[in-house]
Scaffold this motif. Structure first.
Motif, PDB file in Angstrom:
ATOM      1  N   PRO A   5      59.820   4.905  68.731  1.00  0.00           N
ATOM      2  CA  PRO A   5      60.770   5.492  67.915  1.00  0.00           C
ATOM      3  C   PRO A   5      60.787   7.213  68.431  1.00  0.00           C
ATOM      4  CG  PRO A   5      59.692   4.559  66.197  1.00  0.00           C
ATOM      5  CD  PRO A   5      59.056   4.128  67.556  1.00  0.00           C
ATOM      6  N   LEU A   6      59.463   7.647  68.412  1.00  0.00           N
ATOM      7  CA  LEU A   6      59.384   9.009  68.374  1.00  0.00           C
ATOM      8  C   LEU A   6      59.559   9.617  69.663  1.00  0.00           C
ATOM      9  CD1 LEU A   6      56.205   9.846  66.324  1.00  0.00           C
ATOM     10  CD2 LEU A   6      58.492  10.475  65.784  1.00  0.00           C
ATOM     11  N   ALA A   7      59.235   8.789  70.751  1.00  0.00           N
ATOM     12  CA  ALA A   7      59.702   8.831  71.984  1.00  0.00           C
ATOM     13  C   ALA A   7      61.049   8.848  72.561  1.00  0.00           C
ATOM     14  CB  ALA A   7      58.906   7.810  73.260  1.00  0.00           C
ATOM     15  N   GLU A   8      61.749   8.018  71.638  1.00  0.00           N
ATOM     16  CA  GLU A   8      63.117   7.795  71.820  1.00  0.00           C
ATOM     17  C   GLU A   8      63.786   9.350  71.401  1.00  0.00           C
ATOM     18  OE1 GLU A   8      65.273   4.583  70.253  1.00  0.00           O
ATOM     19  OE2 GLU A   8      63.798   3.232  70.933  1.00  0.00           O
ATOM     20  N   ILE A   9      63.224   9.747  70.129  1.00  0.00           N
ATOM     21  CA  ILE A   9      63.861  10.894  69.409  1.00  0.00           C
ATOM     22  C   ILE A   9      63.645  12.193  70.563  1.00  0.00           C
ATOM     23  CG2 ILE A   9      63.510  12.606  67.565  1.00  0.00           C
ATOM     24  CD1 ILE A   9      63.020  10.044  65.746  1.00  0.00           C
ATOM     25  N   ARG A  10      62.292  12.250  71.113  1.00  0.00           N
ATOM     26  CA  ARG A  10      61.909  13.438  71.859  1.00  0.00           C
ATOM     27  C   ARG A  10      62.833  13.272  73.186  1.00  0.00           C
ATOM     28  NH1 ARG A  10      56.597  13.664  75.529  1.00  0.00           N
ATOM     29  NH2 ARG A  10      57.188  15.752  76.620  1.00  0.00           N
ATOM     30  N   SER A  11      63.083  12.010  73.681  1.00  0.00           N
ATOM     31  CA  SER A  11      63.988  12.053  74.954  1.00  0.00           C
ATOM     32  C   SER A  11      65.399  12.790  74.369  1.00  0.00           C
ATOM     33  CB  SER A  11      64.020  10.673  75.528  1.00  0.00           C
ATOM     34  OG  SER A  11      64.670   9.783  74.770  1.00  0.00           O
ATOM     35  N   ASN A  12      65.789  12.038  73.117  1.00  0.00           N
ATOM     36  CA  ASN A  12      67.219  12.588  72.664  1.00  0.00           C
ATOM     37  C   ASN A  12      67.181  14.351  72.752  1.00  0.00           C
ATOM     38  OD1 ASN A  12      68.363  10.176  72.632  1.00  0.00           O
ATOM     39  ND2 ASN A  12      67.954   9.944  70.463  1.00  0.00           N
ATOM     40  N   VAL A  13      66.208  14.843  72.150  1.00  0.00           N
ATOM     41  CA  VAL A  13      66.167  16.023  72.069  1.00  0.00           C
ATOM     42  C   VAL A  13      66.116  16.871  73.351  1.00  0.00           C
ATOM     43  CG1 VAL A  13      64.759  18.083  71.070  1.00  0.00           C
ATOM     44  CG2 VAL A  13      65.192  16.052  69.519  1.00  0.00           C
ATOM     45  N   VAL A  61      62.223  28.436  65.023  1.00  0.00           N
ATOM     46  CA  VAL A  61      61.550  27.679  64.022  1.00  0.00           C
ATOM     47  C   VAL A  61      61.450  26.394  64.897  1.00  0.00           C
ATOM     48  CG1 VAL A  61      62.643  28.506  62.051  1.00  0.00           C
ATOM     49  CG2 VAL A  61      63.833  26.748  63.459  1.00  0.00           C
ATOM     50  N   SER A  62      60.269  25.832  64.599  1.00  0.00           N
ATOM     51  CA  SER A  62      59.624  24.542  65.182  1.00  0.00           C
ATOM     52  C   SER A  62      59.436  23.295  64.064  1.00  0.00           C
ATOM     53  CB  SER A  62      58.328  24.884  66.000  1.00  0.00           C
ATOM     54  OG  SER A  62      57.361  25.247  65.170  1.00  0.00           O
ATOM     55  N   TYR A  63      60.020  22.408  64.802  1.00  0.00           N
ATOM     56  CA  TYR A  63      59.765  21.032  63.863  1.00  0.00           C
ATOM     57  C   TYR A  63      59.256  19.670  64.669  1.00  0.00           C
ATOM     58  CZ  TYR A  63      62.939  23.335  60.618  1.00  0.00           C
ATOM     59  OH  TYR A  63      63.327  24.082  59.788  1.00  0.00           O
ATOM     60  N   CYS A  64      58.515  18.976  64.070  1.00  0.00           N
ATOM     61  CA  CYS A  64      57.813  17.911  64.839  1.00  0.00           C
ATOM     62  C   CYS A  64      59.260  16.563  64.676  1.00  0.00           C
ATOM     63  CB  CYS A  64      56.732  17.124  63.748  1.00  0.00           C
ATOM     64  SG  CYS A  64      55.376  18.346  63.768  1.00  0.00           S
ATOM     65  N   TYR A  65      58.981  15.967  65.797  1.00  0.00           N
ATOM     66  CA  TYR A  65      59.693  14.598  65.874  1.00  0.00           C
ATOM     67  C   TYR A  65      59.697  13.870  64.740  1.00  0.00           C
ATOM     68  CZ  TYR A  65      59.949  16.637  70.780  1.00  0.00           C
ATOM     69  OH  TYR A  65      60.028  17.486  71.664  1.00  0.00           O
ATOM     70  N   SER A  66      58.594  13.799  64.014  1.00  0.00           N
ATOM     71  CA  SER A  66      58.324  13.064  62.983  1.00  0.00           C
ATOM     72  C   SER A  66      59.306  13.548  61.865  1.00  0.00           C
ATOM     73  CB  SER A  66      57.222  12.786  62.622  1.00  0.00           C
ATOM     74  OG  SER A  66      56.498  14.008  62.244  1.00  0.00           O
ATOM     75  N   ASP A  67      59.840  14.520  61.669  1.00  0.00           N
ATOM     76  CA  ASP A  67      60.437  15.107  60.748  1.00  0.00           C
ATOM     77  C   ASP A  67      61.973  14.644  60.852  1.00  0.00           C
ATOM     78  OD1 ASP A  67      58.419  16.720  59.654  1.00  0.00           O
ATOM     79  OD2 ASP A  67      59.126  18.324  61.137  1.00  0.00           O
ATOM     80  N   ILE A  68      62.548  14.504  62.056  1.00  0.00           N
ATOM     81  CA  ILE A  68      63.638  13.723  62.280  1.00  0.00           C
ATOM     82  C   ILE A  68      63.547  12.284  61.841  1.00  0.00           C
ATOM     83  CG2 ILE A  68      65.367  13.219  63.961  1.00  0.00           C
ATOM     84  CD1 ILE A  68      64.679  15.637  65.470  1.00  0.00           C
ATOM     85  N   LEU A  69      62.501  11.671  62.253  1.00  0.00           N
ATOM     86  CA  LEU A  69      62.232  10.064  62.011  1.00  0.00           C
ATOM     87  C   LEU A  69      62.104  10.012  60.517  1.00  0.00           C
ATOM     88  CD1 LEU A  69      61.650   7.538  63.188  1.00  0.00           C
ATOM     89  CD2 LEU A  69      59.243   8.076  62.952  1.00  0.00           C
ATOM     90  N   THR A  70      61.706  10.685  59.609  1.00  0.00           N
ATOM     91  CA  THR A  70      61.634  10.624  58.214  1.00  0.00           C
ATOM     92  C   THR A  70      62.594  11.405  57.347  1.00  0.00           C
ATOM     93  OG1 THR A  70      60.177  12.613  58.010  1.00  0.00           O
ATOM     94  CG2 THR A  70      59.054  10.729  58.121  1.00  0.00           C
ATOM     95  N   SER A  71      63.776  11.914  58.172  1.00  0.00           N
ATOM     96  CA  SER A  71      64.833  12.479  57.591  1.00  0.00           C
ATOM     97  C   SER A  71      64.573  13.721  56.828  1.00  0.00           C
ATOM     98  CB  SER A  71      65.746  11.408  56.656  1.00  0.00           C
ATOM     99  OG  SER A  71      66.175  10.403  57.268  1.00  0.00           O
ATOM    100  N   THR A  72      63.488  14.225  57.241  1.00  0.00           N
ATOM    101  CA  THR A  72      63.253  15.902  56.461  1.00  0.00           C
ATOM    102  C   THR A  72      64.093  16.647  57.175  1.00  0.00           C
ATOM    103  OG1 THR A  72      61.013  15.010  56.233  1.00  0.00           O
ATOM    104  CG2 THR A  72      61.615  17.375  56.132  1.00  0.00           C
ATOM    105  N   VAL A  73      64.574  16.531  58.569  1.00  0.00           N
ATOM    106  CA  VAL A  73      65.333  17.367  59.242  1.00  0.00           C
ATOM    107  C   VAL A  73      66.537  16.415  59.963  1.00  0.00           C
ATOM    108  CG1 VAL A  73      65.460  18.714  61.160  1.00  0.00           C
ATOM    109  CG2 VAL A  73      63.655  18.974  59.917  1.00  0.00           C
TER     110      VAL A  73
END
Length: 89
Positions: A5-13, A61-73
């Motif tokens: 899932p993190l690779a999918e989010i990264r490719s989307n970004v 500002v920088s964020y990790c892809y896991s922030d999107i996965l955990t709905s923090t961002v």
């Protein structure tokens, strides 16, 4: 085979580099910030958003892809062609 899932989010970004986005970040203790900016870059473990602060100042500002996965961002992309909003999750 299921993709990471993190690779999918990264490719989307990565697909939306250079596009205008709305960034809603949970800062903890019931504090959230909503800002608009442009995705400037996507790196192996994080992505960078350039935000115009007014008065000729810009912030990055920088964020990790896991922030999107955990709905923090929440990252919402403004689509130029159809003028719709696309939520990346």
């Amino acid at each position: 085979m299921q993709k990471n899932p993190l690779a999918e989010i990264r490719s989307n970004v990565e697909n939306y580099i250079g596009q205008k986005v709305r960034l809603k970040a949970n800062k903890g203790r019931k504090r959230t910030t909503v800002r608009e900016g442009v995705i400037e870059g996507a790196y192996p473990s994080l992505f960078v958003v350039k935000i115009d602060g007014g008065y000729n100042s810009t912030r990055r500002v920088s964020y990790c892809y896991s922030d999107i996965l955990t709905s923090t961002v929440e990252l919402t992309v403004f689509d130029k062609e159809s003028e719709n909003e696309i939520l990346i999750s």
